[in-house]
Design an enzyme around this catalytic site. Structure first.
Site, mmCIF file in Angstrom:
data_model
loop_
_atom_site.group_PDB
_atom_site.id
_atom_site.type_symbol
_atom_site.label_atom_id
_atom_site.label_comp_id
_atom_site.label_asym_id
_atom_site.label_seq_id
_atom_site.Cartn_x
_atom_site.Cartn_y
_atom_site.Cartn_z
ATOM 1 C CG HIS A 227 -1.798 1.141 1.397
ATOM 2 N ND1 HIS A 227 -3.132 1.124 1.052
ATOM 3 C CD2 HIS A 227 -1.561 2.389 1.891
ATOM 4 C CE1 HIS A 227 -3.679 2.306 1.317
ATOM 5 N NE2 HIS A 227 -2.744 3.088 1.831
ATOM 6 C CD GLU A 228 1.931 3.394 3.748
ATOM 7 O OE1 GLU A 228 2.121 4.493 3.202
ATOM 8 O OE2 GLU A 228 0.962 3.162 4.479
ATOM 9 C CG HIS A 231 0.155 6.207 -0.641
ATOM 10 N ND1 HIS A 231 -0.962 6.732 -1.243
ATOM 11 C CD2 HIS A 231 -0.298 5.600 0.497
ATOM 12 C CE1 HIS A 231 -2.039 6.455 -0.525
ATOM 13 N NE2 HIS A 231 -1.657 5.764 0.532
#
Length: 309
Positions: A227-228, A231
């Site tokens: 997920h990170e 980003h």
């Protein structure tokens, strides 16, 4: 101390932090300037294990106005390369990964080389679309370039984070640095468009308990790093902007009004077409609910990588 014993069930979480604070909403678009932006994923405990936690007044999203400014900047950068956003064939990239294990002064919070290798494997499987028949191969691959360890209680607790990142970050703009720490969140990420001003702290911070085999309930399969990294590659949350046609600026991720907790099949929080993308890595679902990136997300990540990394 166990993560569940030190976090209240009502802990508020920050989502994507806007480049412009709410008070600056009326500032002319072209006068806004970039600042350090990080996405902070929520704390959790055994009774309220929500990736994002309940939202409150500390929730600041990137406004639609700021999104548009970022998009114009990205378009200009791609044009200088002779590219048009969203039209070039997706190429992806092989990304070197540097992992920094921030232990306390007694060596607590250590993570084995094996667990780190498993984490890189998770990144590769997830970004290669290997978790589902409907998942997209983004073209991005990750290779472990180095591991180091530090015994510093303040760093372990993510204190003096700007300082320790400046001292330990390795590689260039295309290198993903992962700092493994013990803090009240699952993860924190910088965006690619901030590298020019804040390259010394570029990367993601991940709670060490979320690596494969860790102790974070519902979040110990290594997908927090996925997920990170999304980003870090320029992707917003799928619920960015709520029930709007623009939401995360990716056409094939249906709009959703808010983040997901758990894995609620059939959730449909907007009247716009499509069920909430609860299996998308950029929602806040449990790790075992995460399955895919979409072709649109892969294209956006490729554009952002080309423009900024």
């Amino acid at each position: 101390m166990a993560l569940s014993s030190r976090l209240p069930a009502t802990l508020l979480a920050l989502a994507v932090t806007g480049l412009a604070a709410p008070a600056a909403a009326q500032v002319p678009l072209d006068t806004l300037t970039p600042s350090a932006v990080e996405c902070v994923e929520g704390g959790h405990d055994d009774t309220d294990a929500a990736r994002g936690g309940p939202h409150g007044t500390d929730h600041r999203e990137v406004s639609l106005r700021e999104q548009r400014r970022i998009e114009r900047q990205m378009d200009r950068r791609l044009a200088r390369r002779g590219d048009r956003p969203g039209t070039a064939a997706r190429a992806g990239a092989t990304i070197p990964v540097y992992v920094h294990v921030m232990r306390d002064s007694a060596g607590g919070g250590d993570v084995s080389d094996s667990a780190i290798s498993q984490q890189v494997d998770v990144l590769n499987r997830s970004f290669a679309g290997q978790k589902s028949a409907t998942a997209t191969d983004t073209g991005f691959r990750f290779t472990l370039a180095g591991i180091d360890r530090f015994n510093n209680t303040s760093w372990h607790q993510d204190k003096q984070s700007s300082s320790y990142r400046r001292q330990t970050r390795q590689g260039g703009a295309d290198a993903l640095n992962i700092w493994l720490v013990d803090f009240a969140y699952l993860g924190v990420a910088t965006f690619p468009w901030d590298y020019a001003r804040n390259g010394a702290i570029d990367g993601i911070r991940v709670n060490y308990t979320t690596l494969p085999g860790g102790s974070a309930t519902n979040y110990a399969a290594g997908e927090t790093a996925t997920h990170e990294a999304g980003h870090w590659l320029g992707l917003y949350h799928t619920f960015q902007g709520g029930c709007t046609s623009s939401n995360d600026l990716v056409a094939d991720t249906p709009a959703q009004s808010s983040s997901t907790t758990g894995c609620p099949a059939g959730r449909d929080s907007c009247t716009l077409p499509g069920l909430d993308p609860i299996h998308n890595f950029m929602d806040y679902s449990y790790d075992d609910c995460y399955l895919e990136f979409t072709p649109g997300q892969a294209q956006r990540a490729d554009d952002a990588f080309a423009a900024y990394r």
